[in-house]
Design a protein around this motif. Structure first.
Motif, PDB file in Angstrom:
ATOM      1  N   TYR A  78     106.595  61.127  18.735  1.00  0.00           N
ATOM      2  CA  TYR A  78     106.626  60.715  17.338  1.00  0.00           C
ATOM      3  C   TYR A  78     105.618  59.611  17.091  1.00  0.00           C
ATOM      4  O   TYR A  78     105.599  58.601  17.789  1.00  0.00           O
ATOM      5  CB  TYR A  78     108.042  60.248  16.989  1.00  0.00           C
ATOM      6  CG  TYR A  78     108.252  59.812  15.556  1.00  0.00           C
ATOM      7  CD1 TYR A  78     107.562  60.423  14.519  1.00  0.00           C
ATOM      8  CD2 TYR A  78     109.151  58.812  15.229  1.00  0.00           C
ATOM      9  CE1 TYR A  78     107.772  60.046  13.207  1.00  0.00           C
ATOM     10  CE2 TYR A  78     109.368  58.417  13.928  1.00  0.00           C
ATOM     11  CZ  TYR A  78     108.682  59.034  12.922  1.00  0.00           C
ATOM     12  OH  TYR A  78     108.891  58.649  11.621  1.00  0.00           O
ATOM     13  N   PRO A  80     105.073  57.286  14.103  1.00  0.00           N
ATOM     14  CA  PRO A  80     105.529  56.898  12.766  1.00  0.00           C
ATOM     15  C   PRO A  80     104.379  56.420  11.908  1.00  0.00           C
ATOM     16  O   PRO A  80     103.245  56.301  12.373  1.00  0.00           O
ATOM     17  CB  PRO A  80     106.516  55.764  13.031  1.00  0.00           C
ATOM     18  CG  PRO A  80     106.752  55.743  14.490  1.00  0.00           C
ATOM     19  CD  PRO A  80     105.555  56.368  15.127  1.00  0.00           C
ATOM     20  N   HIS A  82     103.754  53.478  10.665  1.00  0.00           N
ATOM     21  CA  HIS A  82     103.148  52.315  11.307  1.00  0.00           C
ATOM     22  C   HIS A  82     103.287  52.529  12.799  1.00  0.00           C
ATOM     23  O   HIS A  82     104.410  52.586  13.293  1.00  0.00           O
ATOM     24  CB  HIS A  82     103.877  51.026  10.924  1.00  0.00           C
ATOM     25  CG  HIS A  82     103.969  50.825   9.456  1.00  0.00           C
ATOM     26  ND1 HIS A  82     103.019  50.137   8.754  1.00  0.00           N
ATOM     27  CD2 HIS A  82     104.875  51.254   8.557  1.00  0.00           C
ATOM     28  CE1 HIS A  82     103.353  50.142   7.479  1.00  0.00           C
ATOM     29  NE2 HIS A  82     104.470  50.809   7.327  1.00  0.00           N
ATOM     30  N   PRO A  84     104.204  52.132  16.345  1.00  0.00           N
ATOM     31  CA  PRO A  84     105.104  51.121  16.906  1.00  0.00           C
ATOM     32  C   PRO A  84     104.509  50.472  18.141  1.00  0.00           C
ATOM     33  O   PRO A  84     104.819  50.843  19.261  1.00  0.00           O
ATOM     34  CB  PRO A  84     106.364  51.928  17.260  1.00  0.00           C
ATOM     35  CG  PRO A  84     105.857  53.296  17.519  1.00  0.00           C
ATOM     36  CD  PRO A  84     104.607  53.486  16.704  1.00  0.00           C
ATOM     37  N   LEU A  85     103.630  49.506  17.931  1.00  0.00           N
ATOM     38  CA  LEU A  85     102.909  48.907  19.049  1.00  0.00           C
ATOM     39  C   LEU A  85     103.385  47.488  19.298  1.00  0.00           C
ATOM     40  O   LEU A  85     103.672  46.759  18.361  1.00  0.00           O
ATOM     41  CB  LEU A  85     101.404  48.869  18.734  1.00  0.00           C
ATOM     42  CG  LEU A  85     100.774  50.186  18.328  1.00  0.00           C
ATOM     43  CD1 LEU A  85      99.340  49.962  17.881  1.00  0.00           C
ATOM     44  CD2 LEU A  85     100.800  51.162  19.490  1.00  0.00           C
ATOM     45  N   TYR A  86     103.470  47.130  20.564  1.00  0.00           N
ATOM     46  CA  TYR A  86     103.735  45.735  20.909  1.00  0.00           C
ATOM     47  C   TYR A  86     102.388  45.053  20.993  1.00  0.00           C
ATOM     48  O   TYR A  86     101.611  45.297  21.912  1.00  0.00           O
ATOM     49  CB  TYR A  86     104.477  45.637  22.227  1.00  0.00           C
ATOM     50  CG  TYR A  86     105.877  46.159  22.137  1.00  0.00           C
ATOM     51  CD1 TYR A  86     106.871  45.371  21.571  1.00  0.00           C
ATOM     52  CD2 TYR A  86     106.203  47.428  22.579  1.00  0.00           C
ATOM     53  CE1 TYR A  86     108.169  45.843  21.462  1.00  0.00           C
ATOM     54  CE2 TYR A  86     107.489  47.907  22.475  1.00  0.00           C
ATOM     55  CZ  TYR A  86     108.473  47.106  21.914  1.00  0.00           C
ATOM     56  OH  TYR A  86     109.737  47.573  21.804  1.00  0.00           O
ATOM     57  N   LEU A  87     102.120  44.190  20.004  1.00  0.00           N
ATOM     58  CA  LEU A  87     100.774  43.660  19.857  1.00  0.00           C
ATOM     59  C   LEU A  87     100.347  42.776  21.029  1.00  0.00           C
ATOM     60  O   LEU A  87      99.170  42.612  21.274  1.00  0.00           O
ATOM     61  CB  LEU A  87     100.669  42.878  18.548  1.00  0.00           C
ATOM     62  CG  LEU A  87     100.955  43.717  17.307  1.00  0.00           C
ATOM     63  CD1 LEU A  87     100.798  42.882  16.065  1.00  0.00           C
ATOM     64  CD2 LEU A  87     100.030  44.927  17.239  1.00  0.00           C
ATOM     65  N   ASP A  88     101.320  42.210  21.741  1.00  0.00           N
ATOM     66  CA  ASP A  88     100.933  41.279  22.799  1.00  0.00           C
ATOM     67  C   ASP A  88     100.699  41.964  24.141  1.00  0.00           C
ATOM     68  O   ASP A  88     100.445  41.302  25.139  1.00  0.00           O
ATOM     69  CB  ASP A  88     101.995  40.175  22.950  1.00  0.00           C
ATOM     70  CG  ASP A  88     103.390  40.757  23.145  1.00  0.00           C
ATOM     71  OD1 ASP A  88     103.528  41.999  23.024  1.00  0.00           O
ATOM     72  OD2 ASP A  88     104.324  40.004  23.426  1.00  0.00           O
ATOM     73  N   TYR A  94     101.259  48.902  27.680  1.00  0.00           N
ATOM     74  CA  TYR A  94     102.081  49.519  26.641  1.00  0.00           C
ATOM     75  C   TYR A  94     102.373  50.980  26.977  1.00  0.00           C
ATOM     76  O   TYR A  94     103.511  51.439  26.894  1.00  0.00           O
ATOM     77  CB  TYR A  94     101.355  49.412  25.299  1.00  0.00           C
ATOM     78  CG  TYR A  94     102.008  50.184  24.183  1.00  0.00           C
ATOM     79  CD1 TYR A  94     103.202  49.754  23.632  1.00  0.00           C
ATOM     80  CD2 TYR A  94     101.423  51.347  23.684  1.00  0.00           C
ATOM     81  CE1 TYR A  94     103.810  50.463  22.620  1.00  0.00           C
ATOM     82  CE2 TYR A  94     102.018  52.056  22.668  1.00  0.00           C
ATOM     83  CZ  TYR A  94     103.217  51.613  22.138  1.00  0.00           C
ATOM     84  OH  TYR A  94     103.813  52.333  21.136  1.00  0.00           O
ATOM     85  N   PHE A  97     104.806  51.254  29.680  1.00  0.00           N
ATOM     86  CA  PHE A  97     106.162  51.006  29.176  1.00  0.00           C
ATOM     87  C   PHE A  97     106.725  52.265  28.516  1.00  0.00           C
ATOM     88  O   PHE A  97     107.851  52.687  28.806  1.00  0.00           O
ATOM     89  CB  PHE A  97     106.137  49.837  28.184  1.00  0.00           C
ATOM     90  CG  PHE A  97     107.364  49.739  27.332  1.00  0.00           C
ATOM     91  CD1 PHE A  97     108.606  49.484  27.901  1.00  0.00           C
ATOM     92  CD2 PHE A  97     107.292  49.905  25.957  1.00  0.00           C
ATOM     93  CE1 PHE A  97     109.745  49.392  27.128  1.00  0.00           C
ATOM     94  CE2 PHE A  97     108.429  49.822  25.175  1.00  0.00           C
ATOM     95  CZ  PHE A  97     109.654  49.566  25.760  1.00  0.00           C
ATOM     96  N   VAL A  98     105.930  52.885  27.642  1.00  0.00           N
ATOM     97  CA  VAL A  98     106.422  54.084  26.957  1.00  0.00           C
ATOM     98  C   VAL A  98     106.687  55.201  27.966  1.00  0.00           C
ATOM     99  O   VAL A  98     107.675  55.930  27.852  1.00  0.00           O
ATOM    100  CB  VAL A  98     105.411  54.546  25.882  1.00  0.00           C
ATOM    101  CG1 VAL A  98     105.893  55.821  25.212  1.00  0.00           C
ATOM    102  CG2 VAL A  98     105.202  53.462  24.852  1.00  0.00           C
ATOM    103  N   GLN A 144     100.696  57.339  22.640  1.00  0.00           N
ATOM    104  CA  GLN A 144     102.107  57.099  22.941  1.00  0.00           C
ATOM    105  C   GLN A 144     102.932  58.357  22.647  1.00  0.00           C
ATOM    106  O   GLN A 144     103.817  58.729  23.424  1.00  0.00           O
ATOM    107  CB  GLN A 144     102.538  55.883  22.108  1.00  0.00           C
ATOM    108  CG  GLN A 144     103.999  55.659  21.924  1.00  0.00           C
ATOM    109  CD  GLN A 144     104.524  56.403  20.719  1.00  0.00           C
ATOM    110  OE1 GLN A 144     105.402  57.243  20.865  1.00  0.00           O
ATOM    111  NE2 GLN A 144     103.997  56.137  19.542  1.00  0.00           N
TER     112      GLN A 144
END
Lengths: 366, 235
Positions: A78, A80, A82, A84-88, A94, A97-98, A144
């Motif tokens: 999916y 979305p 926006h 869904p990103l962890y900006l840091d 990232y 993690f996904v 992602q």
């Protein structure tokens, strides 16, 4: 592959999604078309299990998203609206993690590298997401969604914020994805949906207003007997000639556009092709026809058309799945009555929506 | 769940929050330990009883952004559409904060070893104290996590948590201040007292009731957090 039946989502007294049903077959690319606030994102959020439906069901493969959420979600990638990103985090961290979050079973490093190659973010893999441009962020979001090679990809406006070159790249990427995955993609850009999708669903005010192949739909919608012609010659005489053409409904002159060249809007009767005749008659009089094009329907026109009282002239009339009043549950009927009584208000809202839309598109969408 | 735990833990260390938390914790526990050394005793209890107040102020640091920030950055869409149960998600967050807390708390083991260099402390009391501090931390973290789940603004989550923590701190004195007509409220507050129970733990009394109390608080608030997330999808 995806089966949606009578999906409804109610927020307070607003029906964000109102009895939508459709199916998507394996390997099909389905386009969701609709103005902002039409219920596209809500439908996608329900399909992916982010929010629940008020009634109706959605199945991914053989798994119901509410009854068997984990199995269903395992099959979905999916993106979305926006991303869904962890900006840091860095892109690599990232995606790792996904990868772990989705419990992907493929070997991690080669799989992530492969996905990065496919969306062309290999060169930013070690950069922090915060520092990436909108286009790259969108692609990281897409990467992602691709992790784990899910059967179904649900992409909410995947080309928003990209530059024209990137848009073309992403579109062709989505097309190739359609060979391996079932894809649902939403957009408010008609040409995008036409370019990419096998089938198009048009949603307005939470209701499904059309479900057809892109070709059929655009054919039905652009089968418009209106042309804009540029003709060199004396205005009054040309206009007289044009009006005398068989099958011509109306002619309107827009004045001189070039030296001695006038522009006209021609409207022909339905099912009459005036183009050959027009050319022949102008040639007789030696008035060069410098340009002839069909008026392009903007998205606003299409919505106004699809949502107006007159049914769209589909090739198969049965295909326009306006909700059958007999199928609407009792408690909804009252609301339908209210809606139809309040037609003018609805139209007003529509116009406002269209205006909003056009300013948005003007704001550098493409 | 493991993925979420790992990500949260590493995000504590990529933002200042983790370091601020550790610095404050180490500073105060160090201060308390200094006074233990100063008073020439091997009774480490003072460190832990002093930490109670400090914890109430710094635990919100750990929990304030756990769920509120996800909502704000819309990354909750990733978590909630991934094949992870809500319980797994909440437990991942909870355990990440608890791990961070345990990392901070581990410094007390060093203190105990330093004391052991002078004279043997009462090891059962030391172990009881550390265990008690872990239980208290788990309970406070679950409360903070619950508050974080209700807002998408981490400042509101922090302030809300501080308010609740202050209330927990002052619960006992409130109870004694209430007029006679409301004495039943006082009894209720006293029976929910965190401080009395924790003080009891720091004296080395391991009461099953006390252990159950803190574990129950943690379970109840984690459960409520799951419900809040669940409710959000249905509204």
């Amino acid at each position: 592959m995806i089966e949606v039946k009578n999906l409804t989502k109610v927020y307070g007294d607003k029906r964000a999604v109102d009895g939508i049903s459709f199916t998507v077959n394996q390997g099909e690319i389905l386009g969701f078309l609709g103005p902002n606030g039409a219920g596209k994102s809500t439908t996608m959020n329900i399909l992916t299990g982010y929010i629940s439906s008020s009634s109706g069901e959605a199945r991914i493969g053989e798994f119901d998203i509410l009854e068997n959420p984990l199995e269903a979600k395992r099959r979905i990638g999916y993106l979305p609206e926006h991303p869904p990103l962890y900006l840091d985090m860095t892109v690599q961290a990232y995606l790792e993690f996904v990868y772990q979050l989705k419990k992907v079973r493929m070997p991690m490093k080669p799989h992530i590298d492969d996905v990065c190659r496919r969306v062309k973010i290999t060169n930013v893999q070690n950069r922090i997401i915060k520092n990436l441009s909108k286009g790259y962020r969108q692609r990281v979001g897409l990467a992602q969604a691709l992790l784990g090679n899910p059967d179904v990809l649900i992409l909410d406006e995947p080309t928003v914020g990209l530059d024209p070159k990137q848009i073309i790249e992403i579109r062709s990427l989505i097309k190739t994805l359609g060979e391996r995955h079932t894809v649902i993609l939403s957009s408010h850009i008609l040409s995008e949906v036409q370019a990419v999708c096998d089938r198009v669903i048009v949603i307005n005010k939470g209701k499904l207003v059309a479900d057809d192949t892109a070709d059929h739909l655009s054919h039905a919608l652009t089968q418009d007997f209106r042309y804009i012609a540029r003709i060199e010659g004396p205005e009054a005489e040309v206009e007289k000639l044009l009006s005398s053409l068989p099958g011509m409904e109306s002619v309107e002159c827009h004045g001189m556009k070039e030296e001695g060249v006038y522009e006209y809007t021609l409207e022909a009767q339905k099912d009459t092709d005036i183009r050959r005749n027009l050319f022949a008659r102008l040639a007789e009089r030696n008035w060069p026809l410098l340009g002839l094009k069909t008026t392009e329907l903007t998205l606003e026109d299409i919505f106004l058309r699809l949502t107006s009282d007159q049914p769209v002239d589909m090739d198969e009339p049965d295909n326009g799945p306006m909700p059958d009043p007999r199928e609407v549950p009792l408690e909804n009927r009252a609301e339908h009555a209210v809606v139809s009584l309040d037609e003018s208000a609805v139209e007003e809202a529509e116009a406002a929506e269209a205006a909003e839309k056009s300013t948005e598109n003007g704001g550098g969408e493409v | 769940m493991m993925a979420i735990l790992k990500r949260e833990l590493s995000s504590y260390f990529t933002s200042p929050i983790g370091y601020v938390f550790l610095a404050v914790f180490y500073f105060f526990s160090g201060l308390f330990f200094y006074s233990v050394l100063y008073s020439n005793t091997t009774d480490i209890t003072y460190v832990f009883s002093g930490l109670f107040t400090v914890l109430l102020f710094i635990v919100p640091l750990l929990t304030m952004r756990l769920l509120s920030e996800e909502k704000k950055q819309k990354t909750d869409q990733l978590l909630l559409t991934a094949p992870v149960s809500l319980t797994g998600l909440v437990m991942g967050k909870f355990l990440a904060a608890l791990c961070m807390y345990a990392i901070a708390l581990s410094v007390t083991v060093v203190y105990a070893l330093i004391l052991a260099g002078f004279a043997s402390p009462e090891w059962m009391v030391v172990i009881g104290n550390i265990f008690g501090a872990l239980l208290l931390g788990a309970a406070l973290i679950s409360i903070g996590l619950f508050i974080s789940s209700m807002t998408e603004n981490q400042m509101i989550a922090a302030v809300g948590s501080f308010a609740v923590m202050m209330f927990i701190l002052m619960m006992d004195s409130f109870a004694t201040m209430l007029p006679a007509a409301f004495s039943f409220v006082g009894t209720l507050l006293q029976s929910l007292s965190f401080m009395t129970r924790y003080t009891e733990l720091t004296t080395g009394i391991l009461n099953i009731g006390t252990v159950l109390f803190f574990v129950s608080v943690a379970v109840v608030f984690n459960f409520l957090t799951v419900r809040v997330l669940e409710k959000r999808r249905w509204s």
